[in-house]
Design a protein around this motif. Sequence first.
Motif, PDB file in Angstrom:
ATOM      1  N   SER A 169       0.843  -1.191   0.000  1.00 39.29           N
ATOM      2  CA  SER A 169       0.000   0.000   0.000  1.00 39.29           C
ATOM      3  C   SER A 169       0.878   1.241   0.000  1.00 39.29           C
ATOM      4  O   SER A 169       1.837   1.322   0.751  1.00 39.29           O
ATOM      5  N   ASN A 170       0.488   2.206  -0.821  1.00 33.38           N
ATOM      6  CA  ASN A 170       1.244   3.465  -0.827  1.00 33.38           C
ATOM      7  C   ASN A 170       0.946   4.262   0.435  1.00 33.38           C
ATOM      8  O   ASN A 170       0.119   3.896   1.243  1.00 33.38           O
ATOM      9  N   GLY A 204      -2.475   5.021   1.444  1.00 35.99           N
ATOM     10  CA  GLY A 204      -3.392   3.897   1.641  1.00 35.99           C
ATOM     11  C   GLY A 204      -4.490   3.833   0.627  1.00 35.99           C
ATOM     12  O   GLY A 204      -5.501   3.163   0.812  1.00 35.99           O
ATOM     13  N   ASN A 205      -4.311   4.527  -0.474  1.00 35.45           N
ATOM     14  CA  ASN A 205      -5.391   4.591  -1.444  1.00 35.45           C
ATOM     15  C   ASN A 205      -5.471   3.389  -2.362  1.00 35.45           C
ATOM     16  O   ASN A 205      -6.535   3.016  -2.799  1.00 35.45           O
ATOM     17  N   MET A 206      -4.366   2.811  -2.705  1.00 33.97           N
ATOM     18  CA  MET A 206      -4.381   1.757  -3.704  1.00 33.97           C
ATOM     19  C   MET A 206      -3.370   0.679  -3.326  1.00 33.97           C
ATOM     20  O   MET A 206      -2.445   0.931  -2.569  1.00 33.97           O
ATOM     21  N   LEU A 207      -3.599  -0.503  -3.857  1.00 40.30           N
ATOM     22  CA  LEU A 207      -2.662  -1.599  -3.679  1.00 40.30           C
ATOM     23  C   LEU A 207      -1.883  -1.800  -4.962  1.00 40.30           C
ATOM     24  O   LEU A 207      -2.467  -1.816  -6.054  1.00 40.30           O
TER      25      LEU A 207
END
Lengths: 112, 115
Positions: free
Chosen positions: A93-94, A97-100
Motif C-alpha cells: 500500500s502506498n 493507503g489509497n491503492m494496492l
Amino acid sequence: GENVEQHPSTLSVQEGDSAVIKCTYSDSASNYFPWYKQELGKRPQLIIDIRSNVGEKKDQRIAVTLNKTAKHFSLHITETQPEDSAVYFCAASNNAGNMLTFGGGTRLMVKP
Amino acid sequence: NAGVMQNPRHLVRRRGQEARLRCSPMKGHSHVYWYRQLPEEGLKFMVYLQKENIIDESGMPKERFSAEFPKEGPSILRIQQVVRGDSAAYFCASSPRQGDGYEQYFGPGTRLTVT
C-alpha cells in the motif's frame, strides 16, 4: 510509483512440505502488505496482512515476515495441503493507503 | 452482511460498443477501488473513488475509460468503444475508510470479452 516484484512465478511442492513466496517493494513509504489467494475464476481473498510496525505475523499454517530495511516480505505456508493450490499475490500500500500495488503472482501447486 | 457485489459477472461486447460494469460495496463501506486483471497476470490499480468523488485515477487509461460513484447506487466503470485489448477481468474492492492499513475486500469480478 511503487513497484512490487514477486518470486517464484510457479512453485510446486509435495503435500506436507512448506512453501515460501517472496516479494520486494520499492517505495520505502509503503507500510501495509497484504497477501491474497486467488483460485481459478474466483475473487482474490485476503489471507493475511502485515503492517510495518511488526516483523512477523502468524495465523495457523500461514505466516508473513517483513524486513523494512531490505524492503522485502515473505509468505510462509507450512504443512501444505492440496486445497492450498491457487495463485497467491502479494501487495503493498502506498503511503496514502489509497491503492494496492500487486506483485505478478505465484502459482502454487501442492501435489498429493 | 453481504459482500462486495459486481454485475454482470460476464459481459460480451463487440468492438466499438460500450461496456458498463457495476460495483456495490459492502454495507458501510464508502471507498471503492477498481482493478484490472489481464489473463495470467496480476491486478493493476485503475481508480479509487469515494461517494461523488474521484480520489485517484492514476491507473486509468486517458481515453475511453471513466468511473463514477454517485451518491445513490453502485459505482460504475464505463468503457467506451471497446477494443480487443480491453478483454480482462475487472475487480472492484471496497474498504470502510481511508488510510494506511485498511483491508480491501474484493468482489467476484466482471469478465469482459471483446469480440
